[in-house]
Every structure is written in structure tokens, then in C-alpha cells.
Design a protein around this motif. Structure first.
Motif, PDB file in Angstrom:
ATOM      1  N   GLY A  51      44.290  23.462  41.757  1.00 25.83           N
ATOM      2  CA  GLY A  51      43.020  24.003  41.268  1.00 25.83           C
ATOM      3  C   GLY A  51      42.266  24.732  42.349  1.00 25.83           C
ATOM      4  N   GLU A  52      42.281  24.188  43.543  1.00 25.52           N
ATOM      5  CA  GLU A  52      41.586  24.817  44.657  1.00 25.52           C
ATOM      6  C   GLU A  52      42.175  26.176  44.987  1.00 25.52           C
ATOM      7  N   ALA A  53      43.529  26.236  44.973  1.00 25.15           N
ATOM      8  CA  ALA A  53      44.192  27.505  45.269  1.00 25.15           C
ATOM      9  C   ALA A  53      43.870  28.557  44.213  1.00 25.15           C
ATOM     10  N   LYS A  54      43.831  28.137  42.949  1.00 25.31           N
ATOM     11  CA  LYS A  54      43.487  29.072  41.876  1.00 25.31           C
ATOM     12  C   LYS A  54      42.077  29.613  42.047  1.00 25.31           C
ATOM     13  N   GLU A  55      41.149  28.740  42.393  1.00 24.36           N
ATOM     14  CA  GLU A  55      39.767  29.171  42.577  1.00 24.36           C
ATOM     15  C   GLU A  55      39.663  30.165  43.736  1.00 24.36           C
ATOM     16  N   LEU A  56      40.373  29.899  44.790  1.00 27.40           N
ATOM     17  CA  LEU A  56      40.365  30.814  45.931  1.00 27.40           C
ATOM     18  C   LEU A  56      40.946  32.178  45.556  1.00 27.40           C
ATOM     19  N   LEU A  57      41.979  32.159  44.711  1.00 32.44           N
ATOM     20  CA  LEU A  57      42.560  33.420  44.264  1.00 32.44           C
ATOM     21  C   LEU A  57      41.583  34.197  43.397  1.00 32.44           C
ATOM     22  N   ARG A  58      40.796  33.463  42.563  1.00 30.67           N
ATOM     23  CA  ARG A  58      39.790  34.139  41.720  1.00 30.67           C
ATOM     24  C   ARG A  58      38.723  34.787  42.607  1.00 30.67           C
ATOM     25  N   GLN A  59      38.317  34.071  43.620  1.00 33.46           N
ATOM     26  CA  GLN A  59      37.331  34.626  44.530  1.00 33.46           C
ATOM     27  C   GLN A  59      37.902  35.857  45.252  1.00 33.46           C
ATOM     28  N   PHE A  60      39.178  35.743  45.659  1.00 32.71           N
ATOM     29  CA  PHE A  60      39.830  36.886  46.317  1.00 32.71           C
ATOM     30  C   PHE A  60      39.902  38.087  45.374  1.00 32.71           C
ATOM     31  N   THR A  79      38.236  41.946  45.592  1.00 34.35           N
ATOM     32  CA  THR A  79      39.137  43.102  45.786  1.00 34.35           C
ATOM     33  C   THR A  79      39.325  43.920  44.520  1.00 34.35           C
ATOM     34  N   GLY A  80      38.328  43.887  43.613  1.00 35.76           N
ATOM     35  CA  GLY A  80      38.414  44.744  42.431  1.00 35.76           C
ATOM     36  C   GLY A  80      38.302  44.031  41.122  1.00 35.76           C
ATOM     37  N   ASP A  81      38.290  42.705  41.135  1.00 39.20           N
ATOM     38  CA  ASP A  81      38.132  41.909  39.917  1.00 39.20           C
ATOM     39  C   ASP A  81      39.136  42.312  38.830  1.00 39.20           C
ATOM     40  N   HIS A  88      39.354  40.546  35.264  1.00 43.10           N
ATOM     41  CA  HIS A  88      38.410  40.852  34.176  1.00 43.10           C
ATOM     42  C   HIS A  88      38.451  42.334  33.813  1.00 43.10           C
ATOM     43  N   ALA A  89      39.542  43.011  34.154  1.00 47.88           N
ATOM     44  CA  ALA A  89      39.631  44.448  33.899  1.00 47.88           C
ATOM     45  C   ALA A  89      39.604  44.766  32.412  1.00 47.88           C
ATOM     46  N   VAL A  90      40.332  44.012  31.608  1.00 44.79           N
ATOM     47  CA  VAL A  90      40.371  44.279  30.158  1.00 44.79           C
ATOM     48  C   VAL A  90      39.019  43.994  29.530  1.00 44.79           C
TER      49      VAL A  90
END
Length: 415
Positions: free
Chosen positions: A368-377, A381-383, A386-388
Motif C-alpha cells: 500500500g505504501e509503494a502504491k501511494e508513493l507511485l500515485r504521488q510520483f 509528473t503529469g497525473d 487521471h488523464a481520462v
């Protein structure tokens, strides 16, 4: 009557010419120039005779016709007098007198003995003999033996010494290789008279043909053992299992062979031994693949290593090496490790290269922590996550939703 005789002669000559014109030119049949010498004509016919001989083409009527056609052409062009007549008068020179055609041509006048001795020897495994033949019981080198050995990928790269076990023949110490019982000697073969060869004659379209073959009774030695040696049973050799050391050179490839001199079959009548040819079979490697002197492999890198760069460990035949990955490296990037390939068989100081394909790995299990960090990353770097969603809101603001779009399309086509 005398007035009409020239007309009759002209008619006869005209008929002969017409008949002759239905046959192919002899030079064309053999595929040679009109200025071809005797050796060229003979060589051309020999090739055609071997190609179209009935024994090589059983049941093939077309091949038989071509064989006879080529033989007729050779019978004429190989004879200087007949060749001179043919060059002057063409086929008409041989029509008068019943010599024309395959059935009536006088093949016995042509020199087929020499060339057909060669041809029939090639076809049936015999050999040609002139003037009574040549003896086949002189010293002959023994046959080569073949074996195989399996080695690893690394052993093929760097070379290795291997030991194989196989059955080898050695001269019998009791009879000293002649196969005869002590106190007796081999006798001269009565079938071939000690020549080691027998001559078979057969009637063919071209007369008697001589075919010389190895004597079946003495096997070409010219001698027959009446009282056999009790140890080798008349063979002259004792077979035993032996271990042979093989030095396999660095850089050898799959399917290549190593030759070991004088480890083959014993020679005949005092001839030298044959050789041992050992084929090398290389086992598959789980990582490396080889092409000539170069090695190819793949190496995994993480997303972080690909994005940020950093050092990675790459496996080579020389062991692990450190490689610096550049920031922003994409998957399928190829890396060259110079001099880490396979040594050249011709030049021991030259080695090929090792080509590595870098493959970016995507983790399949994240905390879970790794996923959250990836979301923040991603947000930084362009989000892209949430592009769609952003694209949908933008369309709604302009009134161009998917539903409205369908209605607009229907309204347009239904007008």
C-alpha cells in the motif's frame, strides 16, 4: 530412262535431306561447339550418359531416348572420319546404307570401352581397368571413426579437455595382423588371382562393357585365410574399449569436429591408421545465445533504475560485470560489452562482443505504501492516472459528451 534419272536422284536426295532434318544437330545434342576438341566432346558425352543412363532412370522413356541420342552423337563426333563426313554432309552422310537412327547405327565402331568403363564404374561402385587391371592390394589408409562429445556453453567458449571411451581395433599380436593361425599363411585368392579385383563383362547397346569391382572373396587384399587365427578369428585385429583424451579448442561451435590423428581404423596391407573425428555438441545455456563469435542476452532493470539511472550487475561468461545505466533508459535498449564474446578459432587473441538488451520490469505486487508513493510520483509528473477523467470533464464543459455526440450523429444522418 536416262532423261529421268537425274530427277530420281534429286527426289532421293530430297527425301534423304528431309529425313535428316528431323534429327537434332549432334553438336547441339552434346552441347559443344563445332570446333570442340576430342577431350571436350568426351567430357560432354560422359556427363550426359551418366545423367540419362537407363539404370539411373528406370522406366523413364524420355531419358532413354536422350541417352541414345547422345550416344549416337558421340559415336559420330568421337570418330575423326565420321566427324569429317558429318561436318561436310550433315546427317545425310549416314542415312544411305541403313546407318541412320538409334536402332541401326554402328556403335561398335566407336570407342566406348574407355568412357563406359568410367561411367559404369561410377554407377555401380566399381573401378575402371585397362590392360588387365591394377591390383587393389597395396597399402591403404584405414577408415575414419566418428564419435561425439557434449560440452557446456562456457567450455565451448574457453576450451576444455575431455575424455571419451570407444572401441578401437589393434593389430592382433598372435598373427601379427595377417589373420592366419600361427604356423600357417594366407593363400592367394583363387577368384581374383591375387589381384584383389574381379572383372565382370556385360552386353550392352554399345557392345561388351567391362566393370571392375573389389573381389568379394578376399575383400581386395588378394589373400584368403584358410586356417584362421584363434584370437582374432581371421580378422587380424583385436577390438577393445579405450579412453581417448581430446583437447577441445576455445571458440569451437556446435557441430564442429576435432580430428585426432591415427585413432581410426587400422590401415590395410601396412597402410596408416585412419583418424578419429569427434563432433562437439554444445548444451543450451539458460541465459546466453551465440551467433558466430558474439554472445547475446537480456538483463532486467527496475523502473527506478530506468528513470533515475544507476549501476546494475550483468552476467557474462567471464562472471558478473557492473554497468552504469543512463537516466531515462527505455526498454529494449541494447548495450555492447566489448571483448566479452567468444574467442576466434583462427586468432586466439581476438574475442567477439557481448550484446545485452535491457528490459524494464514492472512490479506485479506492490505494498500500500509503494502504491501511494507511485500515485504521488504520478501526480508530480503529469497525473497520468487521471488523464481520462480530465478529458471527460473537458468534453462535458464543451457539451461534447459521448451521449451528446451520439445524438448529434443520429440527428445529422436522420435529416
Amino acid at each position: 530412262m536416262p532423261v529421268h534419272m537425274p530427277c530420281i536422284a534429286v527426289l532421293i536426295h530430297g527425301r534423304i535431306t528431309k529425313m535428316a532434318d528431323t534429327k537434332r544437330d549432334y553438336y547441339e545434342v552434346l552441347g559443344v561447339d563445332k570446333n570442340a576438341d576430342e577431350a571436350t566432346i568426351k567430357k560432354a558425352y560422359r556427363g550426359l550418359a551418366k545423367k540419362y543412363h537407363p539404370d539411373m532412370n528406370p522406366g523413364n522413356a524420355e531419358a532413354e531416348v536422350k541417352f541414345k541420342e547422345a550416344s549416337e552423337a558421340y559415336a559420330v563426333l568421337s570418330d575423326p572420319e565420321k566427324k569429317r563426313q558429318y561436318d561436310q554432309f550433315g546427317h545425310a552422310a549416314f542415312e544411305n546404307g541403313g546407318a541412320g537412327g538409334f536402332g541401326g547405327f554402328d556403335f561398335n565402331s566407336a570407342d566406348f570401352g574407355d568412357i563406359f568403363g568410367d561411367i559404369f564404374g561410377d554407377l555401380f561402385g566399381g573401378s575402371r581397368s585397362r590392360g588387365g587391371g591394377r591390383s587393389n592390394n597395396g597399402p591403404m589408409k584405414g577408415a575414419n571413426l566418428r564419435a561425439s562429445v557434449r560440452i557446456t556453453f562456457e567450455e565451448a567458449v574457453f576450451g576444455v579437455d575431455k575424455e571419451i571411451e570407444l572401441t578401437l581395433k589393434d593389430t592382433c599380436n598372435t598373427c601379427h595382423g595377417n589373420g592366419a593361425k600361427p604356423g600357417t599363411n594366407p593363400e592367394t585368392c583363387t577368384k581374383c588371382g591375387g589381384k584383389g579385383q574381379v572383372v565382370y563383362t556385360s552386353q550392352s547397346l554399345f557392345g561388351m562393357v567391362r566393370n571392375v569391382q573389389t573381389c568379394p572373396d578376399c575383400g581386395g587384399t588378394g589373400k584368403v585365410v584358410k586356417e584362421k587365427c584363434p584370437d582374432c578369428r581371421g580378422t587380424g585385429y583385436i577390438a577393445s574399449r579405450k579412453k581417448i583424451q581430446i583437447s577441445i579448442p576455445a571458440g569451437i561451435d556446435n557441430g564442429q569436429s576435432v580430428r585426432i590423428r591415427d585413432k581410426g581404423e587400422p590401415g590395410i596391407n601396412g597402410g596408416p591408421r585412419g583418424d578419429l573425428l569427434v563432433e562437439v555438441v554444445i548444451s543450451r545455456h539458460p541465459i546466453f545465445q551465440r551467433q558466430d563469435v558474439n554472445i547475446f542476452s537480456t538483463a532486467p532493470i527496475t523502473f527506478a533504475q530506468a528513470a533515475l539511472g544507476g549501476e546494475i550487475m550483468i552476467d557474462t561468461v567471464d562472471g558478473k560485470v557492473i554497468y552504469e545505466v543512463k537516466p531515462g533508459t527505455t526498454t529494449d535498449t541494447k548495450v555492447r560489452l566489448k571483448g566479452k564474446g567468444v574467442p576466434s578459432l583462427q586468432r586466439k587473441d581476438v574475442r567477439g562482443d557481448h550484446y545485452v538488451t535491457l528490459v524494464v520490469q514492472v512490479p506485479s505486487h506492490l505494498t500500500g505504501e509503494a502504491k501511494e508513493l507511485l500515485r504521488q510520483f504520478d501526480a508530480a509528473t503529469g497525473d497520468s492516472l487521471h488523464a481520462v477523467e480530465k478529458a471527460g470533464k473537458s468534453s462535458a464543459d464543451s457539451g461534447d459528451t459521448a451521449e451528446n455526440g451520439d445524438k448529434k450523429k443520429k440527428g445529422f444522418w436522420n435529416k
